[in-house]
Motif scaffolding. Structure first.
Motif, mmCIF file in Angstrom:
data_model
loop_
_atom_site.group_PDB
_atom_site.id
_atom_site.type_symbol
_atom_site.label_atom_id
_atom_site.label_comp_id
_atom_site.label_asym_id
_atom_site.label_seq_id
_atom_site.Cartn_x
_atom_site.Cartn_y
_atom_site.Cartn_z
ATOM 1 N N UNK A 316 0.832 -1.203 0.000
ATOM 2 C CA UNK A 316 0.000 0.000 0.000
ATOM 3 C C UNK A 316 0.871 1.260 0.000
ATOM 4 N N UNK A 317 1.863 1.287 0.876
ATOM 5 C CA UNK A 317 2.708 2.472 0.989
ATOM 6 C C UNK A 317 3.487 2.717 -0.300
ATOM 7 N N UNK A 318 3.931 1.653 -0.943
ATOM 8 C CA UNK A 318 4.687 1.805 -2.190
ATOM 9 C C UNK A 318 3.808 2.367 -3.295
ATOM 10 N N UNK A 324 3.077 9.939 -5.482
ATOM 11 C CA UNK A 324 3.809 11.156 -5.143
ATOM 12 C C UNK A 324 5.017 11.364 -6.067
ATOM 13 N N UNK A 325 5.620 10.276 -6.518
ATOM 14 C CA UNK A 325 6.730 10.383 -7.472
ATOM 15 C C UNK A 325 6.227 10.898 -8.810
ATOM 16 N N UNK A 331 11.185 15.637 -6.957
ATOM 17 C CA UNK A 331 11.333 15.561 -5.510
ATOM 18 C C UNK A 331 11.975 14.221 -5.157
ATOM 19 N N UNK A 332 13.066 14.243 -4.396
ATOM 20 C CA UNK A 332 13.825 13.030 -4.107
ATOM 21 C C UNK A 332 13.307 12.264 -2.895
ATOM 22 N N UNK A 333 12.553 12.911 -2.012
ATOM 23 C CA UNK A 333 12.158 12.255 -0.767
ATOM 24 C C UNK A 333 11.332 10.984 -1.017
ATOM 25 N N UNK A 337 12.557 7.005 -0.121
ATOM 26 C CA UNK A 337 11.801 6.137 0.771
ATOM 27 C C UNK A 337 11.374 4.855 0.050
ATOM 28 N N UNK A 338 10.958 4.973 -1.195
ATOM 29 C CA UNK A 338 10.589 3.782 -1.959
ATOM 30 C C UNK A 338 11.791 2.853 -2.128
#
Length: 469
Positions: A316-318, A324-325, A331-333, A337-338
């Motif tokens: 789910x988080x991925x 967001x990517x 944006x690198x954040x 995280x991924x």
């Protein structure tokens, strides 16, 4: 003629006018500055909205099911990394093919009786087997009518002794357990609607069933399975050390209803409910799971359930990070995280039992995520909300690296609850919360039998022992 010099009073008035102009300009500049800030804010908001329009949410970057994807056959990006292997069966894969049986049920022999050349009879000559082939057929299916009869006898002492019908034979004519079990198998395992079930029984068995009869038979099967359903509940609450939970909406008599699922490798427990609130969860499992790690998505009710530890679903988080990517490509954040999640999952596949006690690679991953969380994304929109969710549930990200049997996703629970969606797509809705619960009971047992390697139809008749070891 020379221009007369301005007087002191004229200069004083001029200066005062200039001061007035300057003050007016200051006010205008301040207003322009405020408008500029507002314009920048509006532009940023419009850019975010445009990015979201260009990168619509789908099953790859959110929890939207694949069935709702637009153009889902084009551009689908699986979360699974390419293995580099060719498609199809891999070396060492055991194939399955249709095989002959050693003792056929019927023989059809083609033995020549006359010579094809001279016409002489060949009946006195022994035949030699040249070859054999087998065809698989289904014999005609005919309903079996079993008649129970009771008799009486009078003893010489004068006592009249009477026979009695078995407990399950209650009416002059009724459908037996084999009919009820098959109805449950077709309706709950294979999602066949009531009307088509009636048609199937008429066409195959010449048994006239009504939709009302099917509903009654399903209710009887669910009632018979209730003790085993409660045993599954007991297993999950008291014996499970790793389990997952999920929930999904469903239409019940035209209104919104819900189904909940909790499952582990040997048990599946599904329950129908009228809401998605915490009260429903507390009614079903009031004690939570004190000895278990509970995997789930980020739904607050699951995360507030008492348990030994919580594991968030990294799948789910991925998917959220993919969104967001896409929206923030520079944006690198979210990219970092991924990448960290991928490293953690790759590490899980390589871990041995000893590494759960001491694993330097795991320690590095923990330090890396803490560094990322110390530097929040400079984005006050949805990415920042995602960041806050990670901060809030920091301790629920990597429990799978500390517990051998905990996995980094909640896919098993999603598979367990997906049956509800399939049933609803085929049949439209559940007629009442009671029929929804009957489906939940029967499906819980079917999925549990499958996990334990039991034959489904056999298990309906001879209920296997489901007690936790």
């Amino acid at each position: 003629m020379s221009t007369p010099k301005p007087s002191y009073k004229d200069l004083e008035l001029l200066i005062l006018n200039l001061y007035g102009v300057m003050e007016s300009m200051k006010v205008d500049m301040e207003n322009l500055r405020k408008e500029s800030i507002l314009d920048k804010s509006r532009i940023k908001l419009l850019e975010d909205e445009l990015a979201e329009i260009k990168n619509k949410k789908n099953s790859n970057n959110s929890s939207i099911p694949p069935s709702k994807d637009e153009n889902r056959n084009r551009g689908n990006q699986s979360l699974r990394e390419k293995s580099g292997k060719k498609s199809g069966g891999q070396p060492g894969h055991k194939g399955h093919t249709l095989s002959m049986v050693s003792v056929p049920d019927m023989f059809i022999k083609d033995i020549p009786e006359l010579c094809h050349s001279c016409g002489k009879g060949l009946s006195d000559i022994d035949a030699v087997l040249l070859g054999k082939r087998q065809v698989v057929e289904i014999p005609p299916i005919k309903a079996l009518f079993v008649q129970y009869e009771t008799y009486q006898k009078q003893c010489s002492c004068g006592k009249v002794c009477s026979g009695s019908f078995p407990d399950h034979v209650k009416a002059p004519i009724q459908y037996g357990s084999s009919v009820a079990n098959l109805v449950a198998y077709l309706s709950v395992r294979h999602f066949i609607p009531y009307k088509r079930t009636c048609e199937l029984f008429e066409d195959l068995f010449h048994i006239p069933l009504s939709e009302g009869t099917i509903a009654n038979l399903l209710g009887n099967v669910a009632k018979k399975l209730e003790p085993d359903y409660l045993q599954i509940h007991h297993n999950l609450e008291n014996a499970s050390t790793v389990l997952g939970g999920d929930e999904t909406g469903a239409v019940v008599n035209g209104s919104k209803g819900w189904f909940w699922v909790w499952q582990d490798t040997l048990n599946t427990y599904i329950s129908a409910a009228e809401s998605r609130g915490k009260k429903e969860q507390e009614n079903i499992f009031p004690n939570g799971f004190p000895s278990a790690v509970l995997s789930s998505d980020a739904y607050a009710v699951h995360l507030s359930t008492p348990c030994k530890a919580h594991q968030l679903c990294l799948a789910h988080l991925t998917r959220d990070l993919n969104f967001h990517i896409q929206v923030n490509p520079f944006h690198q954040w979210p990219r970092k995280l991924k990448s960290l999640f991928k490293k953690a999952i790759a590490l899980k596949h390589k871990m041995t039992p000893e590494k759960y006690l001491n694993c330097p690679e795991r320690d590095k991953i923990e330090l890396k995520i803490d560094e990322l969380l110390k530097n929040p994304p400079q984005n006050k929109g949805k990415m920042f909300a995602f960041y806050n969710r990670i901060i809030k549930n920091r301790d629920s990200i990597f429990p799978f690296l500390y517990h051998e049997h905990v996995v980094p996703d909640n896919n098993a629970s999603e598979r367990g609850i997906r049956n509800i969606k399939v049933k609803q797509k085929v049949s439209g809705q559940f007629k009442s919360i009671d029929t929804a619960q009957e489906f939940a009971i029967i499906r819980s047992l079917i999925d549990t039998w499958i996990k334990r390697g039991f034959d489904i139809l056999d298990s309906f008749d001879v209920l296997p022992n489901l007690a936790a070891e």
